[in-house]
Design a protein around this motif. Sequence first.
Motif, PDB file in Angstrom:
ATOM      1  N   ASP A   1      -2.650  -2.094 -13.673  1.00 49.00           N
ATOM      2  CA  ASP A   1      -1.269  -1.641 -13.549  1.00 49.00           C
ATOM      3  C   ASP A   1      -1.165  -0.904 -12.220  1.00 49.00           C
ATOM      4  O   ASP A   1      -2.162  -0.471 -11.668  1.00 49.00           O
ATOM      5  CB  ASP A   1      -0.946  -0.689 -14.716  1.00 49.00           C
ATOM      6  N   ARG A   2       0.044  -0.790 -11.685  1.00 49.98           N
ATOM      7  CA  ARG A   2       0.193  -0.072 -10.412  1.00 49.98           C
ATOM      8  C   ARG A   2       1.290   0.962 -10.515  1.00 49.98           C
ATOM      9  O   ARG A   2       2.409   0.664 -10.947  1.00 49.98           O
ATOM     10  CB  ARG A   2       0.537  -1.065  -9.281  1.00 49.98           C
ATOM     11  N   SER A   3       0.972   2.201 -10.112  1.00 48.13           N
ATOM     12  CA  SER A   3       2.040   3.203 -10.026  1.00 48.13           C
ATOM     13  C   SER A   3       2.941   2.887  -8.842  1.00 48.13           C
ATOM     14  O   SER A   3       4.128   3.162  -8.870  1.00 48.13           O
ATOM     15  CB  SER A   3       1.456   4.613  -9.921  1.00 48.13           C
ATOM     16  N   ASN A   4       2.366   2.288  -7.792  1.00 52.54           N
ATOM     17  CA  ASN A   4       3.159   1.813  -6.660  1.00 52.54           C
ATOM     18  C   ASN A   4       2.674   0.411  -6.281  1.00 52.54           C
ATOM     19  O   ASN A   4       1.669   0.258  -5.601  1.00 52.54           O
ATOM     20  CB  ASN A   4       3.012   2.766  -5.472  1.00 52.54           C
ATOM     21  N   PRO A   5       3.421  -0.606  -6.720  1.00 54.26           N
ATOM     22  CA  PRO A   5       2.963  -1.982  -6.493  1.00 54.26           C
ATOM     23  C   PRO A   5       3.042  -2.393  -5.020  1.00 54.26           C
ATOM     24  O   PRO A   5       2.429  -3.392  -4.634  1.00 54.26           O
ATOM     25  CB  PRO A   5       3.940  -2.839  -7.315  1.00 54.26           C
ATOM     26  N   ASP A   6       3.781  -1.626  -4.214  1.00 50.21           N
ATOM     27  CA  ASP A   6       4.051  -2.054  -2.834  1.00 50.21           C
ATOM     28  C   ASP A   6       3.094  -1.471  -1.805  1.00 50.21           C
ATOM     29  O   ASP A   6       3.029  -1.956  -0.672  1.00 50.21           O
ATOM     30  CB  ASP A   6       5.480  -1.665  -2.437  1.00 50.21           C
ATOM     31  N   TYR A   7       2.409  -0.403  -2.181  1.00 44.75           N
ATOM     32  CA  TYR A   7       1.615   0.309  -1.180  1.00 44.75           C
ATOM     33  C   TYR A   7       0.414   0.911  -1.902  1.00 44.75           C
ATOM     34  O   TYR A   7       0.582   1.770  -2.778  1.00 44.75           O
ATOM     35  CB  TYR A   7       2.478   1.400  -0.531  1.00 44.75           C
ATOM     36  N   LEU A   8      -0.775   0.456  -1.524  1.00 45.66           N
ATOM     37  CA  LEU A   8      -1.984   0.867  -2.248  1.00 45.66           C
ATOM     38  C   LEU A   8      -2.565   2.168  -1.704  1.00 45.66           C
ATOM     39  O   LEU A   8      -2.988   2.226  -0.550  1.00 45.66           O
ATOM     40  CB  LEU A   8      -3.045  -0.246  -2.154  1.00 45.66           C
ATOM     41  N   VAL A   9      -2.571   3.191  -2.533  1.00 46.72           N
ATOM     42  CA  VAL A   9      -3.379   4.388  -2.255  1.00 46.72           C
ATOM     43  C   VAL A   9      -4.440   4.407  -3.350  1.00 46.72           C
ATOM     44  O   VAL A   9      -4.153   4.698  -4.519  1.00 46.72           O
ATOM     45  CB  VAL A   9      -2.544   5.673  -2.264  1.00 46.72           C
ATOM     46  N   TYR A  10      -5.656   4.072  -2.962  1.00 46.80           N
ATOM     47  CA  TYR A  10      -6.696   3.762  -3.947  1.00 46.80           C
ATOM     48  C   TYR A  10      -6.904   4.904  -4.955  1.00 46.80           C
ATOM     49  O   TYR A  10      -6.949   4.679  -6.161  1.00 46.80           O
ATOM     50  CB  TYR A  10      -8.004   3.405  -3.221  1.00 46.80           C
TER      51      TYR A  10
END
Lengths: 241, 241
Positions: free
Chosen positions: A55-64
């Motif tokens: 899942d992604r809290s921010n799908p547009d910008y990855l902060v690992y």
Amino acid sequence: MNVLIVHAHNEPRSFNAAMKDLAVKELDMLGHSVQVSDLYAMDWNPVASAADFGDRSNPDYLVYALEQRHNHNQKTLAPDIQMELDKLLWADLVIFNFPIYWFSMPAILKGWIDRVFVSGVVYGGKRFYDRGGLAGKKAMLAITIGGQPHMLVRGGVHGALQDMLRPILRGTLAYSGMNVLPPFVAYHVPYVTGEERSMILEEYRQRLQVLDTLPPLQFVSLDQFDEKLNAIAMPSSGTRP
Amino acid sequence: MNVLIVHAHNEPRSFNAAMKDLAVKELDMLGHSVQVSDLYAMDWNPVASAADFGDRSNPDYLVYALEQRHNHNQKTLAPDIQMELDKLLWADLVIFNFPIYWFSMPAILKGWIDRVFVSGVVYGGKRFYDRGGLAGKKAMLAITIGGQPHMLVRGGVHGALQDMLRPILRGTLAYSGMNVLPPFVAYHVPYVTGEERSMILEEYRQRLQVLDTLPPLQFVSLDQFDEKLNAIAMPSSGTRP
């Protein structure tokens, strides 16, 4: 104790692997519970990437690190990471068994740290060093290296080995709150005789027998710093590492 | 100069990637030739293994460094390694552009070192430090880190950043014979404002303009040691690093 051995050598019959095998046997005999993560045998993926998150809290910008926290909370970390994290949290002692590559870990093991030392569990916010998420656990490096002892001391050609290992011993293991035992170092391994190898293994066996009582290395305490991580002036601050 | 930028960030729109993009543009404007190895985009394999060798001097027992030498001589290194090695040998300057993970490189970049810094070319026998195989080339780290400057100096909570980077700066780059320029460090990156980011990029641009004349860091010379790598007593030995 529950002991996790994380092993990272690409030759199953290497001396490094013999150290791992010895530790499994000896620790079992001593009554400890042992699990092994043999990273080459597991075909471990060391690359920290977007694929680690269900899942992604921010799908547009990855902060690992932020996605590590989010996915840990959501229980959506990649299964291979979750499995290793469970072992890490189960362990009272973690032994990192590896050959020195470039005065550091082989990439396959560095990537175990990158992916399994999950933000929000292992560290996060002001939870680091003696307030780290792994406080109460012990860690020890069991390493093989080509160099000889006189090359790896202060004034030697490479300087002190412990200074080279600083980002691991202090920057990773102590940072996470672990009590870091002195590394067990097998020197000059590609060049030693069979007899010398037996002697090193015997030394390692003796080391494994005293893990319970061995004093850890001393590192920094957050008590020496204020909320903004400025050093607090103390009468004895001259001795701060 | 021929400049190779080895870039290792998993978010193409990151500030770290913006530093890489700026360097490509600025170095090109300055008349340098630039190649980029974007490790995530290349899906670079960081795991040093038997699969790296088309031929084996010993098929039964893997000693990675020995097979590197053998396969370099036979021209049977894995194609991905050979391609990166060619870029490395082409370069007069290598910039390593990466975010600090655990006071070190992300595993994908550590594995570029493990696999591409080939024994027999980059080092081997007594060919290391100022006699290393990459003597005459320059190297520079261009790094992003979450911490602030006051945390990364002597007496700060983590101690001096350069001490944490020792296995890279000294143990890898200087070991290989490279002239190591002072790292360019972008601090506190996840937390800074857009304006501050522009300022850091401008600082980096200015750094890129002085690469030709920037004095390298000073490390050890093999002239200070005898054939068995014992230190040679010298009147000024007290200042040896």
